[in-house]
Design a protein around this motif. Structure first.
Motif, short mmCIF file in Angstrom:
data_model
loop_
_atom_site.label_atom_id
_atom_site.label_comp_id
_atom_site.label_asym_id
_atom_site.label_seq_id
_atom_site.Cartn_x
_atom_site.Cartn_y
_atom_site.Cartn_z
N SER A 202 11.09 4.43 -35.52
CA SER A 202 10.14 3.46 -36.07
C SER A 202 10.38 3.25 -37.56
O SER A 202 10.30 2.12 -38.07
N TYR A 206 11.52 -0.40 -39.04
CA TYR A 206 10.67 -1.11 -40.00
C TYR A 206 11.43 -1.40 -41.29
O TYR A 206 11.34 -2.50 -41.85
N GLN A 220 0.18 -2.99 -41.36
CA GLN A 220 1.58 -2.73 -41.00
C GLN A 220 2.18 -1.62 -41.87
O GLN A 220 2.89 -0.74 -41.38
N PHE A 224 3.64 2.10 -40.67
CA PHE A 224 4.96 2.59 -41.05
C PHE A 224 4.86 3.89 -41.84
O PHE A 224 5.63 4.84 -41.63
#
Length: 347
Positions: A202, A206, A220, A224
């Protein structure tokens, strides 16, 4: 964006136009007599310079106010119409004062002519329109050029941020620690190892997508950041802690991507993390729409000086965005960074 209101080009246009304005007004006042009599030419030239020089630059006052009040390109028509109307009133007032004032003072060589007065005001309206169009055209072009240059600088700042972030994650030291942690987890806790791999995936996903946009929602960024923190927490254990206190109304506000990652990286890099000296990082929002990232200070005894590249990137981004200043407080017992949150409808 931080844009100039009165530009150098405005001054250059003024210096170019003023001699023409002097000649036009004196011819309107005196006709051919202005050029035929040296006494009239000399006195009239001195008088018109004293009258029209301050009057012309006084025209800049409403122009500057209108640029501040209606600064956007889409408002150029409104700004132009208002400026033309105001300047026409101002110019006509000066012209009327000249015609009636010269008649009252019995200025040498001047003969009042109502028809010439009307024609002068009409021509002044046309000249004012042309001058305003020229000023607005050059001003708009300069603002467009400034916006392009700032956008380019912002893109470069974003790319530097991406590069710095990737350097921090892909360098051999990070990979060694991450793989070492993963190796231990595979034997001790395969389920946690799988979660570690998912979070690591992830993080990279990102970061690779972050260069596609100048801004990301706080929601968001926090998602992250939690993935990134999971990797750090796996390595440092419970000696590294993260707290969040985010008001629901701010989740859809915007910040430059990777901002929180850079601040977490900065905190971990420059502070001691030990069982008896845990490092606590707190992310919270204030009532005035600011994001506050704070950690307790326990600096490492290292001879290496901080380059503060990450912090500089954040400051540069906000400066180019023109969305407020980043406040940095480096005083015991806390290191605090306060960042403005950007409303989505302001972009």
């Amino acid at each position: 964006m931080n844009l100039n209101i009165f530009t150098r080009q405005d001054t250059r246009i003024a210096l170019f136009l003023l001699p023409a304005i002097y000649g036009f007004n004196n011819y309107a006042l005196f006709g051919s007599t202005y050029f035929e009599r040296w006494d009239v030419f000399l006195l009239a030239t001195i008088a018109i310079i004293l009258i029209w020089t301050p009057a012309y630059f006084l025209h800049a006052v409403p122009a500057v106010w209108l640029r501040r009040r209606f600064p956007y390109v889409r408002q150029i028509a409104m700004r132009l119409c208002l400026a033309w109307g105001i300047h026409l009133v101002m110019s006509s007032t000066v012209i009327l004062a000249c015609f009636y004032g010269y008649a009252w003072f019995r200025f040498p060589g001047f003969v009042f002519d109502a028809g010439r007065l009307q024609l002068t005001i009409l021509l002044t309206a046309i000249i004012n329109l042309i001058v305003n169009v020229v000023h607005e055209s050059i001003y708009t072009f300069e603002q467009w050029d400034t916006a392009l240059r700032e956008a380019d600088q912002l893109q470069q700042a974003n790319l530097r941020s991406q590069l710095d972030g990737l350097k921090g994650q892909i360098n051999p030291h990070f990979l060694f620690n991450a793989l070492n942690s993963l190796s231990s987890l595979i034997e001790e806790d395969p389920e946690q190892a799988q979660q570690f791999i998912d979070e690591m995936s992830s993080v990279y996903r990102y970061m690779l997508r972050a260069n596609e946009t100048e801004l990301a929602t706080l929601d968001q960024e926090l998602a992250f950041t939690r993935s990134y923190f999971h990797l750090l927490h796996t390595r440092h254990g419970d000696h590294l802690r993260l707290e969040e206190a985010i008001s629901d109304q701010y989740y859809q506000h915007l910040i430059p991507p990777l901002t929180l990652q850079l601040l977490l990286e900065n905190a971990v890099k420059h502070n001691v993390i030990l069982p008896d000296q845990p490092l606590l990082i707190r992310i919270e929002t204030s009532q005035d729409g600011k994001l506050i990232v704070q950690n307790n200070l326990q600096r490492k005894n290292s001879r290496m000086l901080s380059t503060k590249v990450g912090l500089a990137n954040i400051v540069t981004k906000y400066k180019l965005l023109g969305e407020g200043d980043v406040a940095i407080e480096d005083e015991e017992p806390y290191f605090t960074v306060t960042i403005p949150l950007i409303k989505m409808y302001d972009v």
